[in-house]
Design an enzyme around this catalytic site. Sequence first.
Site, PDB file in Angstrom:
ATOM      1  N   TYR A 115       0.858  -1.186   0.000  1.00 54.44           N
ATOM      2  CA  TYR A 115       0.000   0.000   0.000  1.00 54.44           C
ATOM      3  C   TYR A 115       0.888   1.227   0.000  1.00 54.44           C
ATOM      4  O   TYR A 115       1.827   1.319   0.785  1.00 54.44           O
ATOM      5  CB  TYR A 115      -0.894  -0.004   1.246  1.00 54.44           C
ATOM      6  CG  TYR A 115      -1.761   1.226   1.403  1.00 54.44           C
ATOM      7  CD1 TYR A 115      -2.826   1.466   0.535  1.00 54.44           C
ATOM      8  CD2 TYR A 115      -1.525   2.133   2.420  1.00 54.44           C
ATOM      9  CE1 TYR A 115      -3.634   2.582   0.693  1.00 54.44           C
ATOM     10  CE2 TYR A 115      -2.330   3.258   2.583  1.00 54.44           C
ATOM     11  CZ  TYR A 115      -3.376   3.478   1.718  1.00 54.44           C
ATOM     12  OH  TYR A 115      -4.171   4.588   1.878  1.00 54.44           O
TER      13      TYR A 115
ATOM     14  N   ASP B 167       9.333   2.883  -0.452  1.00 54.21           N
ATOM     15  CA  ASP B 167       8.315   3.510   0.376  1.00 54.21           C
ATOM     16  C   ASP B 167       8.593   3.100   1.820  1.00 54.21           C
ATOM     17  O   ASP B 167       8.230   2.011   2.257  1.00 54.21           O
ATOM     18  CB  ASP B 167       6.923   3.064  -0.080  1.00 54.21           C
ATOM     19  CG  ASP B 167       5.811   3.705   0.753  1.00 54.21           C
ATOM     20  OD1 ASP B 167       6.128   4.319   1.794  1.00 54.21           O
ATOM     21  OD2 ASP B 167       4.636   3.580   0.363  1.00 54.21           O
TER      22      ASP B 167
ATOM     23  N   LYS C  89       4.461   9.151   8.616  1.00 52.89           N
ATOM     24  CA  LYS C  89       4.200   8.570   9.935  1.00 52.89           C
ATOM     25  C   LYS C  89       5.156   9.059  11.017  1.00 52.89           C
ATOM     26  O   LYS C  89       4.955  10.149  11.545  1.00 52.89           O
ATOM     27  CB  LYS C  89       4.127   7.039   9.816  1.00 52.89           C
ATOM     28  CG  LYS C  89       2.954   6.658   8.889  1.00 52.89           C
ATOM     29  CD  LYS C  89       2.489   5.237   8.890  1.00 52.89           C
ATOM     30  CE  LYS C  89       1.153   5.152   8.123  1.00 52.89           C
ATOM     31  NZ  LYS C  89       1.117   4.244   7.034  1.00 52.89           N
TER      32      LYS C  89
HETATM   33  C1  LIG Z   1       0.449   4.748   5.628  1.00 52.89           C
HETATM   34  C2  LIG Z   1       1.229   4.498   4.397  1.00 52.89           C
HETATM   35  C3  LIG Z   1       1.178   5.384   3.305  1.00 52.89           C
HETATM   36  C4  LIG Z   1       0.213   6.523   3.240  1.00 52.89           C
HETATM   37  O1  LIG Z   1       0.439   7.473   4.213  1.00 52.89           O
HETATM   38  P1  LIG Z   1      -0.760   8.465   4.644  1.00 52.89           P
HETATM   39  O2  LIG Z   1      -0.120   9.435   5.559  1.00 52.89           O
HETATM   40  O3  LIG Z   1      -1.802   7.585   5.287  1.00 52.89           O
HETATM   41  O4  LIG Z   1      -1.283   9.092   3.401  1.00 52.89           O
HETATM   42  C5  LIG Z   1       2.029   5.159   2.252  1.00 52.89           C
HETATM   43  N1  LIG Z   1       2.866   4.115   2.232  1.00 52.89           N
HETATM   44  C6  LIG Z   1       2.936   3.238   3.258  1.00 52.89           C
HETATM   45  C7  LIG Z   1       3.913   2.119   3.209  1.00 52.89           C
HETATM   46  C8  LIG Z   1       2.094   3.386   4.361  1.00 52.89           C
HETATM   47  O5  LIG Z   1       2.115   2.473   5.340  1.00 52.89           O
END
Ligand SMILES: *Cc1c(COP(=O)(O)O)cnc(C)c1O
Length: 421
Positions: free
Chosen positions: A139, A234, A262
């Site tokens: 994701y 990511d 995060k």
């Molecule tokens: C949470 C998450 C996102 C998206 O971040 P948001 O601040 O919720 O938009 C993107 N990549 C990864 C791996 C994530 O866990």
Amino acid sequence: MEDWFAEAKKIIPGGVNSPVRAFGSVGGTPRFIREASGSRITDEEGRSYIDYMASWGPMLLGHGHPAVVAAIREAAGRGTSYGAPTRLEVEMAQRIVEAFGSIDQVRMVSSGTEATMTAIRLARGFTGRDRIIKFTGCYHGHADSLLVKAGSGVATLGIPGSPGIPGPLAELTIALPYNDTAAFQEAIRRYGSEVACVIVEPVAGNMGVVPARPGFLETLRETTREAAILLIFDEVITGFRVSYGGWQQACGITPDLTCLGKIIGGGLPVGALGGRREIMERLAPTGPVYQAGTLSGNPLAMAAGIATLDILKGADYAALEETTETLCRGLLDQFKGKGIPVRINRVASMFTLFFTDGEVTDFETASRSDTKRFARFFQGMLAAGVYLAPAQFEAVFVSFAHTREDIARTLEACEKALRTL
Ligand SMILES: *Cc1c(COP(=O)(O)O)cnc(C)c1O
């Protein structure tokens, strides 16, 4: 709780501002949270839980860390947003550049979604190619091009992508099985010259925790370099969690671009995108690839992030990993004692307990988990005072605020929960 949820559902779609919060896959009424401190969150009825959701990852220091709260208070006293450059943004960028050897320049945004969306736009602008490769079950936020075979809430809800995403755009996204080197190389042979970037969670956290197999990330790195494709890590979850310098520091592989989020906001809305200078300089205003944000680099978020990173810099990650391992071992022992087949995938302070007896290496094997059993386990743990993320395909996040006593209590809760399985 029921009252608040009923009221919320009238005026907020599903009663929530992010789908998986609605408890859809575990049933029951979501707890409305009143406050949180350290390892605990407390709901509107005054019930307190040991929290392993950590706001889906950011709260690595636990909730309301005094230094972080003080930094936010202090910043707020000087105004909450200016829309002009600040010293705090420079200090934040310095910390990120120092922590990540692959990052020469960084652009702050307000969410992980913005970071990944910008990363693929930048990759497309830099390479002049349109296709991108992602991996099923990873994701990367909810931008159109990336919401194809995604994990997290999308996996839980069983939505393959989403209505509202134009077919011709989704077709530019090639989704491949995670950890499948052969499938990746085949895709590169077919489409390589049209591919702008490969985006990957170097430790997947959104189909539950699934580590990359030895050689998988190495293959991605070598193959993309040969084909002049950008490799994007990511690290929105893993950045500053699995080590101060993210998974790339732990595994020694250097991506072209890195997405963060995060933890770097200390609980405030933040994302970041960084990488090699020649690529980052293609962003406006130095380059033609447009990206902007009214609240980007917000002083409160920067203050919270800087305070968080400064504590993490001297934090004992090895001890946190040991705490997590103790918890995992205790859980496994109890499940074994009951003869209930489970698998735990753990990387540093994040893990997932899958209700399956097979190895979990990708989305398909993760999907074999017994989600009904997970739902019962979740409810049992919640009743016993432990708050897990309300879905099977998520991570358990242990924080620096979790004590030995928390771990012992969590294992007691598990013993109780197991009686209901
Ligand atoms: C949470 C998450 C996102 C998206 O971040 P948001 O601040 O919720 O938009 C993107 N990549 C990864 C791996 C994530 O866990």
